[in-house]
Design an enzyme around this catalytic site. Structure first.
Site, PDB file in Angstrom:
ATOM      1  N   GLY A  13       0.865  -1.087  -0.016  1.00 19.70           N
ATOM      2  CA  GLY A  13       0.086   0.031  -0.022  1.00 19.70           C
ATOM      3  C   GLY A  13       0.802   1.300  -0.052  1.00 19.70           C
ATOM      4  O   GLY A  13       0.508   2.238  -0.739  1.00 19.70           O
ATOM      5  N   TYR A  14       1.937   1.326   0.621  1.00 25.63           N
ATOM      6  CA  TYR A  14       2.761   2.278   0.989  1.00 25.63           C
ATOM      7  C   TYR A  14       3.449   2.752  -0.556  1.00 25.63           C
ATOM      8  O   TYR A  14       3.544   3.703  -1.139  1.00 25.63           O
ATOM      9  CB  TYR A  14       3.799   2.177   1.874  1.00 25.63           C
ATOM     10  CG  TYR A  14       4.706   3.512   2.130  1.00 25.63           C
ATOM     11  CD1 TYR A  14       4.465   4.410   2.591  1.00 25.63           C
ATOM     12  CD2 TYR A  14       6.169   3.137   1.912  1.00 25.63           C
ATOM     13  CE1 TYR A  14       5.141   5.648   2.799  1.00 25.63           C
ATOM     14  CE2 TYR A  14       7.055   4.323   2.256  1.00 25.63           C
ATOM     15  CZ  TYR A  14       6.595   5.240   2.607  1.00 25.63           C
ATOM     16  OH  TYR A  14       7.267   6.429   3.004  1.00 25.63           O
ATOM     17  N   VAL A  15       4.039   1.475  -0.844  1.00 23.89           N
ATOM     18  CA  VAL A  15       4.779   1.843  -2.230  1.00 23.89           C
ATOM     19  C   VAL A  15       3.746   2.013  -3.244  1.00 23.89           C
ATOM     20  O   VAL A  15       4.252   2.884  -4.249  1.00 23.89           O
ATOM     21  CB  VAL A  15       5.439   0.556  -2.608  1.00 23.89           C
ATOM     22  CG1 VAL A  15       5.852   0.338  -4.261  1.00 23.89           C
ATOM     23  CG2 VAL A  15       6.612   0.159  -2.005  1.00 23.89           C
TER      24      VAL A  15
END
Length: 245
Positions: A153-155
């Site tokens: 999700g962060y990437v």
């Protein structure tokens, strides 16, 4: 320092670990600095006090990076205090880690609101306000190359930041404004160190050829370069990680 200095920087997330190092480094470079905070005004004022004590000029400005009205007001406050904006550095971001199969969609929306929408809102204001000779520096992550589990999700949010950074650099053709992104690797901030045992940190340190974890000052050095002398570096993602990726 004069209240109308030659160069003025707005550092979003400027009271955090990397953000504070960036704020203090740009002030040491001779810029007046607006230290942005989202919720902790006291911490931002501590950075302002430290910059003032070192002979610099600084103010604190608040607001939600994803709220266009807040960001318009923040930019206007900087322009009122110092006469304009030359450098915009957006270190503000949220990190939530969990496997994609288990990721809560409300958490995904919250993270993307800050990391994607927040970067877009700030970039839009910067595109309309940064003076000639200025720079916009966004923040990505080296994990876009490392493909580490739980970072999906962060990437996804930081890949979006990289994409809009490269496009904005080309949209500002003729303005003499550079737009780049810094992509740090593991860096010793409270956010990064939280929940990690010594063995985990040691393994991450060994991954880099320089065999240590990055320091906030290492990242601030890269930002200083992009914000100042690096006038021929434009539309790039600068991986700042000691060679880990």
């Amino acid at each position: 320092m004069s209240t109308t200095p030659d160069r003025v920087a707005l550092v979003l997330g400027g009271s955090g670990g990397i953000g504070r190092a960036v704020s203090e480094r740009l002030a040491a470079d001779g810029m007046a600095v607006a230290v942005h905070y989202a919720g902790n005004k006291g911490r931002a004022e501590e950075v302002v006090t430290a910059i003032d004590a070192a002979g610099g000029a600084a103010i604190a400005v608040g607001g939600d990076v994803a709220d266009e009205n807040d960001m318009r007001a923040a930019f206007e406050a900087v322009e009122t205090a110092f006469g304009g904006v030359d450098v915009v550095v957006n270190t503000a971001g949220i990190l939530i880690l969990k496997p994609i199969a288990e990721f809560d969609l409300d958490d995904l929306d919250r993270m993307h609101r800050t990391n994607i929408r927040g970067t877009f809102v700030v970039a839009r204001e910067a595109a309309n306000r940064v003076r000639a000779g200025g720079a916009v520096v966004n923040f990505s992550t080296s994990v876009t190359r490392l493909q580490m589990p739980t970072y999906g999700g962060y990437v996804a949010s930081k890949a979006a930041v990289e994409g809009m950074t490269l496009i904005l650099a080309r949209e500002l053709r003729g303005r003499d404004v550079t737009v780049n992104a810094v992509a740090p690797g593991p860096t010793a901030t409270p956010l990064f160190l939280d929940g990690k045992d010594e063995a985990t940190i040691a393994n991450l340190a060994k991954a880099a050829p320089l065999e240590r974890i990055g320091r906030p000052e290492d990242i601030a050095e890269a930002v200083s370069y992009l914000a100042g002398p690096a006038r021929w570096v434009n539309g790039q993602v600068l991986f700042t990680n000691g060679g880990i990726a």
